[in-house]
Design a protein around this motif. Structure first.
Motif, PDB file in Angstrom:
ATOM      1  N   LEU A 223      -5.503  -8.833 -13.065  1.00  0.00           N
ATOM      2  CA  LEU A 223      -4.510  -9.471 -12.656  1.00  0.00           C
ATOM      3  C   LEU A 223      -4.855  -9.609 -11.116  1.00  0.00           C
ATOM      4  CD1 LEU A 223      -1.589 -10.758 -12.769  1.00  0.00           C
ATOM      5  CD2 LEU A 223      -0.569  -8.229 -12.237  1.00  0.00           C
ATOM      6  N   ALA A 224      -4.708 -11.084 -10.459  1.00  0.00           N
ATOM      7  CA  ALA A 224      -4.654 -11.232  -9.252  1.00  0.00           C
ATOM      8  C   ALA A 224      -3.507 -12.151  -9.059  1.00  0.00           C
ATOM      9  CB  ALA A 224      -5.959 -12.081  -8.863  1.00  0.00           C
ATOM     10  N   SER A 225      -2.631 -11.670  -7.865  1.00  0.00           N
ATOM     11  CA  SER A 225      -1.590 -12.518  -7.592  1.00  0.00           C
ATOM     12  C   SER A 225      -1.189 -12.475  -6.052  1.00  0.00           C
ATOM     13  CB  SER A 225      -0.343 -11.721  -8.218  1.00  0.00           C
ATOM     14  OG  SER A 225       0.733 -12.303  -7.807  1.00  0.00           O
ATOM     15  N   ASN A 226      -0.678 -13.329  -5.452  1.00  0.00           N
ATOM     16  CA  ASN A 226      -0.162 -13.343  -4.049  1.00  0.00           C
ATOM     17  C   ASN A 226       1.040 -12.806  -3.997  1.00  0.00           C
ATOM     18  OD1 ASN A 226       1.320 -15.246  -5.177  1.00  0.00           O
ATOM     19  ND2 ASN A 226       1.256 -16.853  -3.604  1.00  0.00           N
ATOM     20  N   SER A 227       1.473 -12.197  -5.007  1.00  0.00           N
ATOM     21  CA  SER A 227       2.913 -11.555  -4.739  1.00  0.00           C
ATOM     22  C   SER A 227       2.500 -10.000  -5.137  1.00  0.00           C
ATOM     23  CB  SER A 227       3.968 -11.852  -6.116  1.00  0.00           C
ATOM     24  OG  SER A 227       4.983 -10.885  -5.980  1.00  0.00           O
ATOM     25  N   LEU A 228       2.891  -9.228  -3.853  1.00  0.00           N
ATOM     26  CA  LEU A 228       2.721  -7.797  -4.048  1.00  0.00           C
ATOM     27  C   LEU A 228       3.544  -7.100  -4.810  1.00  0.00           C
ATOM     28  CD1 LEU A 228       0.768  -5.428  -2.836  1.00  0.00           C
ATOM     29  CD2 LEU A 228       2.640  -5.197  -1.431  1.00  0.00           C
ATOM     30  N   GLN A 229       4.839  -7.534  -4.974  1.00  0.00           N
ATOM     31  CA  GLN A 229       5.754  -7.041  -5.713  1.00  0.00           C
ATOM     32  C   GLN A 229       5.420  -7.120  -7.317  1.00  0.00           C
ATOM     33  OE1 GLN A 229       7.668  -5.625  -3.821  1.00  0.00           O
ATOM     34  NE2 GLN A 229       6.955  -7.100  -2.166  1.00  0.00           N
ATOM     35  N   VAL A 230       4.853  -8.223  -7.837  1.00  0.00           N
ATOM     36  CA  VAL A 230       4.438  -8.104  -9.195  1.00  0.00           C
ATOM     37  C   VAL A 230       2.934  -7.154  -9.449  1.00  0.00           C
ATOM     38  CG1 VAL A 230       2.849  -9.778 -10.915  1.00  0.00           C
ATOM     39  CG2 VAL A 230       4.824 -10.927  -9.449  1.00  0.00           C
ATOM     40  N   LEU A 231       2.130  -6.957  -8.322  1.00  0.00           N
ATOM     41  CA  LEU A 231       1.105  -6.133  -8.416  1.00  0.00           C
ATOM     42  C   LEU A 231       1.685  -4.755  -8.463  1.00  0.00           C
ATOM     43  CD1 LEU A 231      -1.296  -7.779  -5.787  1.00  0.00           C
ATOM     44  CD2 LEU A 231      -1.228  -8.088  -8.304  1.00  0.00           C
ATOM     45  N   LYS A 232       2.515  -4.598  -7.827  1.00  0.00           N
ATOM     46  CA  LYS A 232       3.350  -3.003  -7.887  1.00  0.00           C
ATOM     47  C   LYS A 232       3.884  -2.794  -9.107  1.00  0.00           C
ATOM     48  CE  LYS A 232       5.410  -3.037  -3.876  1.00  0.00           C
ATOM     49  NZ  LYS A 232       6.009  -2.434  -2.689  1.00  0.00           N
ATOM     50  N   ARG A 233       4.256  -3.751  -9.814  1.00  0.00           N
ATOM     51  CA  ARG A 233       4.910  -3.491 -11.176  1.00  0.00           C
ATOM     52  C   ARG A 233       3.899  -3.365 -11.955  1.00  0.00           C
ATOM     53  NH1 ARG A 233      10.480  -4.244 -11.760  1.00  0.00           N
ATOM     54  NH2 ARG A 233      11.576  -5.408  -9.933  1.00  0.00           N
ATOM     55  N   ALA A 234       2.965  -3.961 -11.946  1.00  0.00           N
ATOM     56  CA  ALA A 234       1.660  -3.899 -12.944  1.00  0.00           C
ATOM     57  C   ALA A 234       1.326  -2.242 -12.605  1.00  0.00           C
ATOM     58  CB  ALA A 234       0.679  -4.757 -12.716  1.00  0.00           C
ATOM     59  N   LEU A 235       1.093  -1.837 -11.332  1.00  0.00           N
ATOM     60  CA  LEU A 235       0.889  -0.261 -11.139  1.00  0.00           C
ATOM     61  C   LEU A 235       1.385   0.858 -11.651  1.00  0.00           C
ATOM     62  CD1 LEU A 235      -0.540  -0.724  -7.541  1.00  0.00           C
ATOM     63  CD2 LEU A 235      -2.054  -0.148  -9.120  1.00  0.00           C
ATOM     64  N   LEU A 236       2.722   0.275 -11.676  1.00  0.00           N
ATOM     65  CA  LEU A 236       3.877   1.349 -12.358  1.00  0.00           C
ATOM     66  C   LEU A 236       3.481   1.585 -13.681  1.00  0.00           C
ATOM     67  CD1 LEU A 236       6.797   0.144 -10.106  1.00  0.00           C
ATOM     68  CD2 LEU A 236       5.723   2.419 -10.034  1.00  0.00           C
ATOM     69  N   GLN A 237       2.805   0.660 -14.444  1.00  0.00           N
ATOM     70  CA  GLN A 237       2.509   0.963 -15.743  1.00  0.00           C
ATOM     71  C   GLN A 237       1.645   2.164 -15.995  1.00  0.00           C
ATOM     72  OE1 GLN A 237       4.452  -0.961 -17.997  1.00  0.00           O
ATOM     73  NE2 GLN A 237       5.617  -1.385 -16.180  1.00  0.00           N
ATOM     74  N   GLY A 238       0.929   2.359 -15.249  1.00  0.00           N
ATOM     75  CA  GLY A 238       0.146   3.480 -15.288  1.00  0.00           C
ATOM     76  C   GLY A 238      -1.516   3.426 -15.691  1.00  0.00           C
ATOM     77  N   ASP A 239      -1.762   2.016 -15.840  1.00  0.00           N
ATOM     78  CA  ASP A 239      -3.192   1.854 -16.537  1.00  0.00           C
ATOM     79  C   ASP A 239      -4.358   0.980 -15.678  1.00  0.00           C
ATOM     80  OD1 ASP A 239      -2.033  -0.387 -16.978  1.00  0.00           O
ATOM     81  OD2 ASP A 239      -2.930  -0.879 -18.972  1.00  0.00           O
ATOM     82  N   VAL A 240      -3.904   0.906 -14.552  1.00  0.00           N
ATOM     83  CA  VAL A 240      -4.560   0.084 -13.647  1.00  0.00           C
ATOM     84  C   VAL A 240      -4.517   0.582 -12.072  1.00  0.00           C
ATOM     85  CG1 VAL A 240      -4.346  -2.257 -14.621  1.00  0.00           C
ATOM     86  CG2 VAL A 240      -2.648  -1.558 -13.119  1.00  0.00           C
ATOM     87  N   ALA A 241      -5.608   0.175 -11.190  1.00  0.00           N
ATOM     88  CA  ALA A 241      -5.590   0.594  -9.761  1.00  0.00           C
ATOM     89  C   ALA A 241      -5.644  -0.745  -8.904  1.00  0.00           C
ATOM     90  CB  ALA A 241      -6.949   1.587  -9.849  1.00  0.00           C
ATOM     91  N   MET A 242      -5.310  -0.462  -7.598  1.00  0.00           N
ATOM     92  CA  MET A 242      -5.369  -1.213  -6.585  1.00  0.00           C
ATOM     93  C   MET A 242      -6.077  -0.912  -5.457  1.00  0.00           C
ATOM     94  SD  MET A 242      -2.808  -4.080  -5.413  1.00  0.00           S
ATOM     95  CE  MET A 242      -1.512  -3.275  -4.264  1.00  0.00           C
ATOM     96  N   ILE A 243      -6.890  -1.804  -4.652  1.00  0.00           N
ATOM     97  CA  ILE A 243      -7.528  -1.263  -3.423  1.00  0.00           C
ATOM     98  C   ILE A 243      -6.749  -2.168  -2.442  1.00  0.00           C
ATOM     99  CG2 ILE A 243      -9.531  -1.381  -1.987  1.00  0.00           C
ATOM    100  CD1 ILE A 243      -9.756   0.636  -4.355  1.00  0.00           C
ATOM    101  N   THR A 244      -6.017  -1.332  -1.420  1.00  0.00           N
ATOM    102  CA  THR A 244      -5.346  -1.990  -0.644  1.00  0.00           C
ATOM    103  C   THR A 244      -4.940  -1.004   0.671  1.00  0.00           C
ATOM    104  OG1 THR A 244      -3.442  -3.492  -0.075  1.00  0.00           O
ATOM    105  CG2 THR A 244      -3.175  -1.496  -1.581  1.00  0.00           C
ATOM    106  N   SER A 245      -4.206  -1.527   1.473  1.00  0.00           N
ATOM    107  CA  SER A 245      -3.614  -0.530   2.563  1.00  0.00           C
ATOM    108  C   SER A 245      -2.264   0.399   2.210  1.00  0.00           C
ATOM    109  CB  SER A 245      -3.470  -1.154   3.771  1.00  0.00           C
ATOM    110  OG  SER A 245      -2.137  -1.596   4.038  1.00  0.00           O
ATOM    111  N   GLU A 246      -2.277   1.379   2.723  1.00  0.00           N
ATOM    112  CA  GLU A 246      -1.148   2.128   2.429  1.00  0.00           C
ATOM    113  C   GLU A 246       0.305   1.602   2.597  1.00  0.00           C
ATOM    114  OE1 GLU A 246      -1.137   5.877   4.904  1.00  0.00           O
ATOM    115  OE2 GLU A 246      -2.293   4.566   6.163  1.00  0.00           O
ATOM    116  N   LEU A 247       0.222   0.596   3.716  1.00  0.00           N
ATOM    117  CA  LEU A 247       1.595   0.097   3.971  1.00  0.00           C
ATOM    118  C   LEU A 247       2.195  -0.806   2.634  1.00  0.00           C
ATOM    119  CD1 LEU A 247       3.512  -0.070   6.104  1.00  0.00           C
ATOM    120  CD2 LEU A 247       2.415  -2.176   6.964  1.00  0.00           C
ATOM    121  N   ASP A 248       1.204  -1.261   1.921  1.00  0.00           N
ATOM    122  CA  ASP A 248       1.651  -2.107   0.873  1.00  0.00           C
ATOM    123  C   ASP A 248       2.384  -1.643  -0.020  1.00  0.00           C
ATOM    124  OD1 ASP A 248       0.466  -4.209   1.976  1.00  0.00           O
ATOM    125  OD2 ASP A 248      -1.439  -4.272   0.851  1.00  0.00           O
TER     126      ASP A 248
END
Length: 309
Positions: A223-248
């Motif tokens: 999943l690639a998106s310009n919405s960080l809120q969408v990406l964080k909801r995906a992360l909360l599902q537990g099976d994916v990872a994301m490379i970014t900064s801690e502030l996000d």
């Protein structure tokens, strides 16, 4: 604006540029279309240059028209700043502050800023634009905003940075993710795990593609998106990872819903978060309050996150 310092001609040009036609601007402003058209033609005659291309389905600013629109925005900003300064002289802490920031800050420090203003400074009005760092720097330079807050903010000639801080690059996962048991990680360890990522147009992804292109070549994001809120909801599902900064993901990291693993790869240059203003223009007290809160609050949140990795 109470002082009525904004010239009608600039108001009309700005409205036609925004709405795309004299008729649409007329409806938005409640001014006769003939009056708007007359003022624009007078400006064009005085400047010996067309301000708009007259198209079959509307009007589009020419290069001269765009220059007038930029001037109009600066004039409006200066007039609002003057009104705020006069209110301050009368002992009233009021004003409209124009801020440009990034989507990644929306449910963190920007939410805190809104709550703080409502509780402590209810007469200050905030106008918030969400933009990329390049667009944020441009808006600040053009005078359409008073304060900018962004990652790796492009440095322009008259920009003055009030506060900046380097951020940690890392891998963000849910607590149940297999990587979450580690205190830190590397790109090699993340290699092979399902990823979500910011879109290729955003600065964090662009940096990683430029410095570590192999990583995304071998790990196409699910999943690639310009919405960080969408990406964080995906992360909360537990099976994916994301490379970014801690502030996000500061809010989710603070309450334990997500875990941050610092990356220990050599050659990773930390991104920078900055709060900046334009040195050419005086800063209203209201805008300074907002800028100082953003700086202090973000520093406090970062310190808290780093004390509790």
């Amino acid at each position: 604006m109470k002082l009525h310092l904004f010239p009608r001609q600039l108001l009309y040009v700005e409205a036609v540029a925004e709405h795309g036609s004299v008729q649409a601007a007329s409806r938005a402003l409640g001014i006769a279309a003939s009056a708007i058209d007359r003022h624009i033609k007078t400006l064009e005659e005085a400047n010996r240059a067309p301000l708009f291309e007259r198209l079959p389905r509307g009007m589009r600013p020419t290069a001269a028209g765009e220059a007038v629109v930029v001037m109009a925005r600066r004039w409006r900003s200066d007039a609002e700043r003057l009104e705020a300064e006069l209110q301050e002289m009368r002992g009233q802490e009021r004003g409209n502050v124009r801020l440009v920031a990034m989507d990644s800050l929306a449910n963190g420090v920007l939410e805190d800023l809104h709550c703080w203003l409502r509780a402590e400074h209810p007469q200050i009005r905030l106008t918030l634009n969400i933009a990329t760092p390049a667009a944020a720097a441009r808006e600040l330079d053009e005078g359409t905003v008073e304060v900018a807050m962004a990652f790796n903010l492009p440095r322009l000639r008259h920009q003055h940075v009030l506060w900046s801080e380097k951020l940690r690059f890392g891998c963000i996962v849910a607590p149940e993710h297999p990587l979450a048991a580690e205190a830190e990680t590397t790109l090699a360890k993340v290699n092979g795990h399902a990823l979500v990522s910011q879109s290729a147009l955003l600065p964090m992804r662009q940096y990683m593609e430029a410095r570590h292109a192999w990583f995304f070549a071998e790990n196409t994001p699910v999943l690639a998106s310009n919405s960080l809120q969408v990406l964080k909801r995906a992360l909360l599902q537990g099976d994916v990872a994301m490379i970014t900064s801690e502030l996000d993901a500061l809010p989710e990291l603070r309450d334990g819903r997500l875990v941050f693993l610092p990356l220990r790869d050599k050659g990773l240059v930390p991104p920078t978060i900055a709060v900046a203003i334009d040195a050419r223009r005086p800063l209203s007290r209201a805008a300074r309050l907002v800028a100082e809160y953003l700086s202090d609050r973000t520093q406090a949140l970062l310190s808290e996150a780093q004390d509790h990795p």
